[in-house]
Enzyme design. Structure first.
Site, PDB file in Angstrom:
ATOM      1  N   ASP B   7      11.380 -24.275  32.339  1.00 57.50           N
ATOM      2  CA  ASP B   7      11.479 -23.741  33.695  1.00 57.50           C
ATOM      3  C   ASP B   7      11.480 -24.979  34.600  1.00 57.50           C
ATOM      4  OD1 ASP B   7      11.430 -22.139  35.945  1.00 57.50           O
ATOM      5  OD2 ASP B   7       9.251 -21.908  35.912  1.00 57.50           O
ATOM      6  N   GLU B  68      16.260 -22.531  32.576  1.00 58.10           N
ATOM      7  CA  GLU B  68      16.547 -21.542  33.627  1.00 58.10           C
ATOM      8  C   GLU B  68      17.651 -22.072  34.529  1.00 58.10           C
ATOM      9  OE1 GLU B  68      13.410 -19.080  35.284  1.00 58.10           O
ATOM     10  OE2 GLU B  68      14.176 -19.544  37.281  1.00 58.10           O
ATOM     11  N   ASP B 141       2.700 -21.583  35.294  1.00 62.64           N
ATOM     12  CA  ASP B 141       4.094 -22.065  35.268  1.00 62.64           C
ATOM     13  C   ASP B 141       4.679 -22.026  33.861  1.00 62.64           C
ATOM     14  OD1 ASP B 141       4.235 -24.011  38.060  1.00 62.64           O
ATOM     15  OD2 ASP B 141       2.283 -23.530  37.214  1.00 62.64           O
TER      16      ASP B 141
END
Lengths: 178, 178
Positions: B7, B68, B141
């Site tokens: 991410d 992502e 996260d």
């Protein structure tokens, strides 16, 4: 000092290498444009650019790398590709242990033409004159990269020395944590 | 198959590694968050992230990397840092010779929660349940990175196979030029 300038782009990435000293004329060492096909897979495009820039840094052994700072005013879709290409360029310099400095387009224009709002033709004309070339660099994308490299030479790497000092101060304040 | 999900972010970059097969429960291998100080020099930050991700890829030897996809809807200043971090992540996979696949946030949410509009808490809850963890991943996260990795396992790398086939077809059409 020898500087490798990069005008980042995914489809066309301009690279220019010059040598010189602040206040003296610069000498052209090399310039090129690294291209990739917009239809290709993003991972292939970034890897291609990484290989090309890493090879150029190894071949020309510059003292510093100057990269154009990406701005948010442009088309957002284009900006993301440009931001990704700039990351690859910054990494290629940093992985070689070189100082990497970013300049805004207006800083570069002001350095080579005296005006921060000069147009592309003016920048190309001044790069051609400053490097005493017989004809403007072809392809034209390389002119911006050469202007970046000239800008860094003339500013004598001052910004990168300041950045290094600031980074050292910040690291000290944080107990050496990066 | 083992998948390393990323991410991307400059200040906080989530990384999650899972192992599994399409339609079967996945097993957690590792997760972490790579951080950098917003006050640091950009070149240092990107280099730090590159070193951390390259080390994680070497340590976990995944079969694929899932990143992502960066979207333009967000704040443009943030997007540029995220785009640069995503380039570093994609390169870390590509340099190791691994297939790299991007997924949109809605594809990931749909894969793990059944809804493309699920919120962060729902994604975290499902990741915790799907990996049979005693508590949600901390820091949070990392949950998005684990969701990305699960998404890629469950889609059986199908998108990356399609991408590879398309890339091969494109390369063929261009006479092998990359």
């Amino acid at each position: 000092m020898r500087v490798l300038g990069v005008d980042p782009g995914l489809t066309r990435c301009g690279v220019g290498v010059v040598e010189g000293r602040p206040g003296r004329p610069c000498t052209l060492i090399d310039y090129t444009v690294v291209r990739s096909d917009p239809g290709d897979d993003l991972a292939h495009r970034l890897l291609n650019l990484d290989l090309a820039l890493t090879e150029l840094v190894a071949r020309h052994r510059p003292d510093a790398v100057a990269v154009e700072r990406v701005f948010s005013q442009h088309n957002v879709r284009t900006v993301m590709g440009t931001a990704q290409a700039s990351a690859v360029a910054i990494l290629a310099g940093a992985r070689a242990g070189l100082p990497v400095q970013s300049y805004t387009p207006s800083e570069v224009k002001a350095a080579v033409t005296g005006s921060g709002t000069a147009d592309k033709a003016q920048v190309t004309a001044m790069v051609t004159r400053l490097l005493r070339l017989d004809a403007p660099p072809r392809p034209a994308d390389a002119a911006d990269a050469l202007a970046l490299a000239i800008c860094h030479v003339w500013r004598g790497g001052i910004k990168s020395k300041l950045a290094a000092a600031t980074a050292a101060a910040v690291a000290g304040r944080n107990g050496g944590r990066l």
